[in-house]
Structure formats: structure tokens, C-alpha cells
Design a protein around this motif. Structure first.
Motif, short mmCIF file in Angstrom:
data_model
loop_
_atom_site.label_atom_id
_atom_site.label_comp_id
_atom_site.label_asym_id
_atom_site.label_seq_id
_atom_site.Cartn_x
_atom_site.Cartn_y
_atom_site.Cartn_z
N ILE A 167 3.54 17.01 -2.55
CA ILE A 167 2.91 17.36 -1.27
C ILE A 167 3.85 17.11 -0.09
N SER A 168 4.55 15.99 -0.10
CA SER A 168 5.36 15.63 1.08
C SER A 168 6.50 16.61 1.34
N ASN A 169 6.88 17.41 0.35
CA ASN A 169 7.97 18.39 0.53
C ASN A 169 7.47 19.75 1.01
N GLN A 170 6.19 19.94 1.15
CA GLN A 170 5.64 21.23 1.54
C GLN A 170 5.92 21.49 3.02
N SER A 171 6.35 22.71 3.30
CA SER A 171 6.63 23.07 4.70
C SER A 171 6.47 24.58 4.87
N TYR A 172 6.46 25.00 6.13
CA TYR A 172 6.35 26.41 6.47
C TYR A 172 7.38 26.69 7.57
N SER A 173 8.16 27.74 7.40
CA SER A 173 9.23 28.04 8.36
C SER A 173 8.84 29.21 9.26
N PHE A 174 9.11 29.05 10.56
CA PHE A 174 8.98 30.11 11.56
C PHE A 174 10.37 30.37 12.11
N GLY A 175 11.14 31.14 11.42
CA GLY A 175 12.52 31.35 11.86
C GLY A 175 13.31 30.08 11.71
N VAL A 212 0.83 -1.20 0.00
CA VAL A 212 0.00 0.00 0.00
C VAL A 212 0.87 1.26 0.00
N SER A 213 1.97 1.24 0.74
CA SER A 213 2.87 2.40 0.74
C SER A 213 3.43 2.65 -0.66
N SER A 214 3.78 1.59 -1.35
CA SER A 214 4.27 1.74 -2.72
C SER A 214 3.17 2.28 -3.63
N LEU A 215 1.96 1.79 -3.45
CA LEU A 215 0.82 2.29 -4.23
C LEU A 215 0.65 3.79 -4.03
N VAL A 216 0.70 4.20 -2.77
CA VAL A 216 0.52 5.63 -2.46
C VAL A 216 1.68 6.46 -2.99
N ASN A 217 2.91 6.06 -2.64
CA ASN A 217 4.09 6.87 -2.98
C ASN A 217 4.44 6.85 -4.46
N ASP A 218 4.24 5.72 -5.11
CA ASP A 218 4.72 5.57 -6.49
C ASP A 218 3.64 5.76 -7.55
N GLY A 239 3.36 19.12 4.79
CA GLY A 239 3.28 18.23 3.63
C GLY A 239 3.47 16.78 4.03
N ALA A 240 4.44 16.52 4.91
CA ALA A 240 4.66 15.15 5.39
C ALA A 240 3.45 14.65 6.17
N PHE A 241 2.85 15.57 6.94
CA PHE A 241 1.64 15.20 7.68
C PHE A 241 0.50 14.86 6.73
N LEU A 242 0.28 15.69 5.70
CA LEU A 242 -0.77 15.41 4.72
C LEU A 242 -0.51 14.09 4.00
N GLN A 243 0.74 13.81 3.70
CA GLN A 243 1.11 12.54 3.05
C GLN A 243 0.73 11.37 3.95
N THR A 244 1.02 11.50 5.23
CA THR A 244 0.69 10.44 6.18
C THR A 244 -0.83 10.26 6.30
N VAL A 245 -1.58 11.35 6.29
CA VAL A 245 -3.04 11.26 6.35
C VAL A 245 -3.58 10.56 5.11
N VAL A 246 -3.07 10.90 3.94
CA VAL A 246 -3.50 10.24 2.71
C VAL A 246 -3.16 8.75 2.77
N ASP A 247 -1.95 8.43 3.23
CA ASP A 247 -1.55 7.03 3.39
C ASP A 247 -2.54 6.29 4.30
N PHE A 248 -2.89 6.92 5.41
CA PHE A 248 -3.81 6.31 6.36
C PHE A 248 -5.16 5.99 5.71
N PHE A 249 -5.72 6.97 4.99
CA PHE A 249 -7.03 6.74 4.38
C PHE A 249 -6.97 5.65 3.31
N ILE A 250 -5.91 5.62 2.55
CA ILE A 250 -5.81 4.59 1.52
C ILE A 250 -5.60 3.22 2.15
N ILE A 251 -4.76 3.14 3.16
CA ILE A 251 -4.55 1.86 3.85
C ILE A 251 -5.86 1.40 4.51
N SER A 252 -6.56 2.31 5.17
CA SER A 252 -7.82 1.97 5.83
C SER A 252 -8.84 1.47 4.81
#
Length: 140
Positions: free
Chosen positions: A52-60, A31-37, A67-80
Motif C-alpha cells: 500500500i505505501s508504494n501506491q501513487s498516482y502521477s499528474f505529469g 506500534v510502528s514495527s507492529l504495523v510495518n512488519d 499509498g503513503a497517506f493510507l499507510q499513515t492513516v492505518v498507523d494512526f488507527f492502530i496507535i490510537s
């Protein structure tokens, strides 16, 4: 202590759990390969080439990697969803097997009842029809 451990480790439930963990790990990799690839590159193309996984926001000096969080959420929904579909298919097979077993039991019961009826009719015929009949002589 070693004998107790062997008894515990070789119980059916423990072995089933071990097989489940191994299959689950392999399923997770698929499933991880399905999502990532496959899925995320298509999503990236639809979003204009953004990964998406490279998206970030800097505070100093602090970096918020949303982006990594969104990637993990997408992974979760697809795995579920994949697990849901897998369990649904297994449930259908199990239900079908149970229905077949019930039908076999019903057929066996019908056959047994028919044999009992045949035997009773045979006994009645041999006895001259006296079995199962009542003569009512008392009419009050």
C-alpha cells in the motif's frame, strides 16, 4: 536563574512528563514495527501482494502518494486503538485500587464504631445502666 530552573525541572509534573515522553517514543516505535512488519504485510497479501505505501498516482511531473497517506492513516488507527487499550487497562487497575482503598476505609470505620459502642456499653454497665436511659415522670 539556574536555581529556579533546577526547581522547575525537578518538580514531579515535569519529571512525569519527561518519563511519559520517553515511554511514548518507545511505544510509538513498537506500534510502528507492529504495523510495518506484521499487519501491513498481511494486508498486502490479502490485497494480492500489493504494498500500500508504494501506491501513487502521477499528474505529469506531480506525484500523488496516496499509498503513503493510507499507510499513515492505518498507523494512526492502530496507535490510537493501542493507546485506548493501554489506558483502559490502567483505568481498571486504578479503579480496583480505589475500590480496595474504599473497602479498607469502610472496615476501619466499622471497627472504630464497634469500639465506641463497646466502650459505651462498658461505661453503661459500670454506671449501673443509668447512662442512656431517661425516666419520664411528667405525663401530661
Amino acid at each position: 536563574m539556574w536555581n529556579e530552573f533546577k526547581k522547575f525541572a525537578l518538580k514531579g509534573n515535569v519529571m512525569d512528563l519527561a518519563v511519559g515522553v520517553i515511554i511514548g517514543g518507545a511505544f510509538g516505535k513498537i506500534v510502528s514495527s507492529l504495523v510495518n512488519d506484521i499487519i501491513m504485510p498481511v494486508v498486502g497479501i490479502l490485497l494480492g501482494g500489493i504494498k500500500i505505501s508504494n501506491q501513487s498516482y502521477s499528474f505529469g511531473s506531480a506525484v500523488l502518494k496516496y499509498g503513503a497517506f493510507l499507510q499513515t492513516v492505518v498507523d494512526f488507527f492502530i496507535i490510537s486503538f493501542s493507546i485506548f487499550l493501554f489506558i483502559r487497562i490502567l483505568s481498571r487497575f486504578k479503579r480496583k485500587k480505589e475500590e480496595e482503598t474504599v473497602e479498607e476505609i469502610k472496615a476501619d470505620v466499622k471497627e472504630e464504631l464497634l469500639m465506641e459502642i463497646r466502650d459505651l456499653l462498658k461505661m453503661q454497665a459500670e454506671a449501673g445502666g443509668a447512662i442512656g436511659t431517661r425516666e419520664h415522670t411528667d405525663r401530661s
